[in-house]
Enzyme design. Structure first.
Site, PDB file in Angstrom:
ATOM      1  N   ASP A 280       0.864  -1.167   0.000  1.00 14.92           N
ATOM      2  CA  ASP A 280       0.000   0.000   0.000  1.00 14.92           C
ATOM      3  C   ASP A 280       0.910   1.230   0.000  1.00 14.92           C
ATOM      4  OD1 ASP A 280      -2.157   1.667  -0.093  1.00 14.92           O
ATOM      5  OD2 ASP A 280      -3.230   0.738   1.550  1.00 14.92           O
TER       6      ASP A 280
HETATM    7  C1  BGC Z   1      -4.988   3.342  -0.062  1.00 11.70           C
HETATM    8  C2  BGC Z   1      -5.205   2.302  -1.125  1.00 11.70           C
HETATM    9  C3  BGC Z   1      -5.034   2.919  -2.496  1.00 11.70           C
HETATM   10  C4  BGC Z   1      -3.681   3.566  -2.591  1.00 11.70           C
HETATM   11  C5  BGC Z   1      -3.404   4.182  -3.939  1.00 11.70           C
HETATM   12  C6  BGC Z   1      -3.715   4.142  -0.283  1.00 11.70           C
HETATM   13  O1  BGC Z   1      -3.632   5.227   0.577  1.00 11.70           O
HETATM   14  O2  BGC Z   1      -4.958   2.709   1.199  1.00 11.70           O
HETATM   15  O3  BGC Z   1      -6.472   1.720  -0.981  1.00 11.70           O
HETATM   16  O4  BGC Z   1      -5.201   1.940  -3.479  1.00 11.70           O
HETATM   17  O5  BGC Z   1      -3.593   4.584  -1.610  1.00 11.70           O
HETATM   18  O6  BGC Z   1      -4.210   5.257  -4.186  1.00 11.70           O
END
Ligand code: BGC
Length: 734
Positions: A280
């Protein structure tokens, strides 16, 4: 014999395709330098930011791509933009490996669909798969290869803002929704130019955050983890999801981005997943504040050795992997394996054949906000609505109703119905409830007053709202949360209506006219006063661009509501966590007996149970029977129940089957959803709905953690929600 031959043929074709794919991957890999390999494991946000901004300038990516230091970009959008970046990768870098472009297509791209929690309320996997298919068609036409969805986290705590992104509290429903979305995004063939790779996230346990606070600690038994939280991930993997995303949280003291047991033992060894895992946003870097790594280099070492193949935005891999390989802390083989997994997906997408296949401006223009996609968005929005109350059958309204007063902070909001992840969505595309109702009635029939803002403390608008209520024959009161009150990092400590909305409702109800409340929100709300004092109550969640039309379709009966809650609604935030598949305890709550598991100041029951939802039709259940009352551990048993539409309108009912294992080597939940069917019934029609109980429905992680059935006594339940059910016992013998 004939069948066996066909199977052998299919198997040998698949095997030779796999071998030739592996050979192509190896050939690319053999020409890459270590730096280029590490570059493939690196992902940056090339456009806007969907996480902590590190002040990197987007212009600097071009040089990094040229130098082979980037394998993927997220948040670059549009056929032109992606073509520009892709050209640098495949024409100006030495290894010429195409980039893979990722984006959070969580509930739509330009055309915003209902939030995932709303779509889960359809209990209609075909509709949900179709929605994902349309989202993929639109996103792929704008250069996107890969969505960071579906979000399949189970959530039992509505304070957690990300409950809106998932399918609710149930592992079975969540698993079906996960698979449907993977099928929809990825279509039949990833190599087609209108399919995108799915990414099941956040792996894993993220929804179990203590106190519902985002990013918070998670700690639970391995049994609950596997039976509840991992189930939808397994289902997504079985449906062919090409990628998974490691979650931010720790579980049992180990942050997911350093969790070898999770990312390698379970995911790859047990489940045979052959795609890749992306971190993530900065989750590898966050191993430092977690207290799992002392610096970025150690974070990179832990991440790659655990099984995180691609590092999103933490710069850990690009900065440290080379040294780690040279010092022997990370093996060359580990790097090669991760690169192989990423190349495999790029090959499957057909990017080596044509890196620009998703970058076609004409196709983008034709597919964006097409008539077909907008009508699909309206269809699914209508199915996502849950009717929670309808006293005296006040709904559906007749067009001859007279005057309608529409009141409330969400009644004419252009932005909020888009919901939490509508980053590409445009509020100009949103049809509000006021606009939707105006399409059904003459202009003179519709009065509108906002009454108050969503979080206002001022009651200045109340008098005008009450005045229009008094002039009307019926009031539509549209209340709820703003789009920014759910989603990532938007946890709430309360579950009531924000601001003075409940007081607005009190003032409007006091005007004495029938009041239909329409809720727009990203989580279950604890609103007992509203339930008691409204004449009808509609849960509309955030339904996307077609919100107002879908609500109006239901209000005026062109759509007969068929949604069911995918999550329990509590009476009060103090009851959290409250979910239907709870344990019985040694002293189940009993209001007549003080020393039982209960609150002395509130009953245990929910405001609305899991699976609940009304219709303009009336459904009656009878004759729940079994073909035999006993099955062996490898046998099966067929249950059937009669469902009759005793109402006057054709409608659809979600017939739900739950099972309880009465005695086990470990205690089992009081009910577990094991099957359902959505059936259409004409007025007066009865259908016999069957459910075959298979060994798979009865397995659980026993005392010694084997996944098995234990013989004994069981109960089968059938009904239109998890509370109001018929029941019949059955036995499983050795
Ligand atoms: C979120 C994810 C997301 C990623 C990219 C993160 O902060 O937890 O769900 O896919 O950002 O945008």
């Amino acid at each position: 014999m004939h069948k066996i031959c066909i199977l052998l043929l299919i198997y040998s074709i698949a095997w030779s395709q796999q071998r030739s794919l592996d050979a192509r991957i190896d050939s690319v890999l053999s020409k890459m330098t270590l730096d280029e390999k590490i570059g493939q494991l690196n992902q940056y946000s090339g456009g806007f930011f969907t996480g902590v901004n590190k002040n990197r300038l987007s212009g600097s990516y071009e040089q990094l791509i040229r130098e082979g230091k980037v394998g993927s970009l997220l948040n670059v959008f549009g056929s032109e933009q992606t073509r520009k970046m892709q050209r640098i990768a495949v024409e100006q870098s030495r290894a010429k490996i195409p980039l893979i472009f990722g984006l959070d297509v969580i509930h739509g791209c330009k055309t915003t669909f209902p939030v995932p929690l709303a779509e889960a309320s359809t209990w209609d996997t075909a509709a949900v798969a179709l929605s994902a298919r349309w989202q993929a068609i639109e996103a792929s036409s704008a250069g996107i290869h890969w969505t960071f969805g579906p979000m399949v986290d189970i959530a039992r705590d509505p304070r957690w803002g990300r409950i809106v992104e998932g399918s609710g509290e149930d592992p079975y429903l969540g698993s079906l929704m996960a698979a449907a979305r993977v099928r929809g995004y990825q279509g039949g063939d990833l190599a087609a130019n209108n399919t995108i790779v799915a990414c099941a996230k956040h792996f894993a346990g993220y929804g179990g955050a203590e106190g519902g606070r985002d990013y918070n600690t998670v700690d639970m038994s391995e049994r609950t983890f596997r039976e509840v939280y991992l189930k939808p991930f397994k289902s997504a993997v079985d449906a062919g999801a090409g990628t998974l995303m490691a979650s931010f949280n720790e579980i049992g003291g180990v942050p997911s981005s350093a969790n070898h047991q999770l990312l390698t033992r379970i995911l790859r060894d047990e489940w045979k997943f052959d795609g890749f895992v992306v971190s993530d946003w900065n989750s590898v870097g966050e191993l430092i504040p977690h207290g799992a790594a002392k610096d970025l280099a150690q974070a990179a070492e832990l991440g790659i050795n655990a099984g995180v193949d691609m590092d999103m935005e933490s710069d850990a891999y690009i900065a440290s992997l080379k040294n780690l390989v040279n010092s022997g802390k990370v093996s060359q083989n580990t790097i090669d394996e991760s690169v192989r997994r990423i190349l495999r997906i790029k090959f499957r997408l057909g990017l080596f054949e044509d890196p620009y296949k998703y970058c076609d401006a004409a196709r983008e223009k034709a597919q964006t906000r097409s008539k077909e996609i907008i009508s699909a968005a309206r269809m699914i929005a209508g199915k996502s609505i849950v009717l929670l109350k309808n006293d005296g059958e006040i709904l559906p309204l007749k067009k001859s109703i007279g005057t309608v007063a529409i009141i409330g902070p969400l009644a004419n909001s252009k932005r909020d119905p888009l919901g939490a992840w509508a980053q590409q969505g445009d509020s100009g595309d949103v049809v509000t409830v006021v606009e939707g109702v105006r399409q059904k009635l003459s202009a003179a029939q519709v009065l509108y007053e906002q009454g108050c803002g969503i979080t206002d403390s001022s009651k200045n608008g109340f008098a005008a709202a009450v005045a229009v209520a008094k002039k009307a024959d019926v009031v539509l009161l549209v209340l709820g949360e703003s789009l920014a009150m759910s989603g990532e990092a938007y946890s709430r400590s309360r579950l009531d209506l924000p601001g003075v909305q409940e007081e607005l409702a009190e003032a409007v109800c006091a005007a004495g006219k029938p009041v239909i409340v329409i809720l727009m929100n990203g989580r279950p709300l604890a609103v007992p006063w509203i339930v008691e004092h409204s004449n009808a109550l509609i849960e509309a969640w955030f339904l996307g661009v077609q919100s107002g039309n879908a609500v109006a379709d239901v209000l005026f009966g062109s759509v007969n509501p068929s949604g069911k809650l995918p999550v329990t609604f509590p009476r009060s935030v103090g009851q959290i966590p409250l979910y239907y598949n709870n344990k019985n305890t040694g002293r189940p709550g009993d209001p007549r007996n003080h020393y039982t598991s209960a609150y002395f100041d509130l009953e245990n029951t929910p405001l609305f149970p899991f699976g609940f939802g009304l219709s303009y039709s009336k459904f009656e259940y009878s004759h729940l029977t079994l073909n035999v009352s006993s099955m062996t551990m490898d046998g099966s048993l067929t249950a059937s129940v009669d469902v009759r539409n005793s109402g006057t309108r054709a409608g659809e009912e979600v017939v739900q089957f739950y099972i309880r294992d009465l005695v086990g080597s470990v205690t089992r939940p009081v009910k577990e959803l094991k099957g359902f069917s959505k059936v259409a019934l004409r007025p007066g029609e009865t259908k016999k709905v069957e459910f075959v109980i298979m060994p798979e429905h009865l397995k659980f992680y026993t005392l010694d953690m084997t996944y098995a059935i234990e013989p004994g006594e069981f109960m089968l339940f059938a009904g239109g929600n998890s509370r109001d059910v018929l029941e019949v016992p059955f036995t499983v013998t050795q």
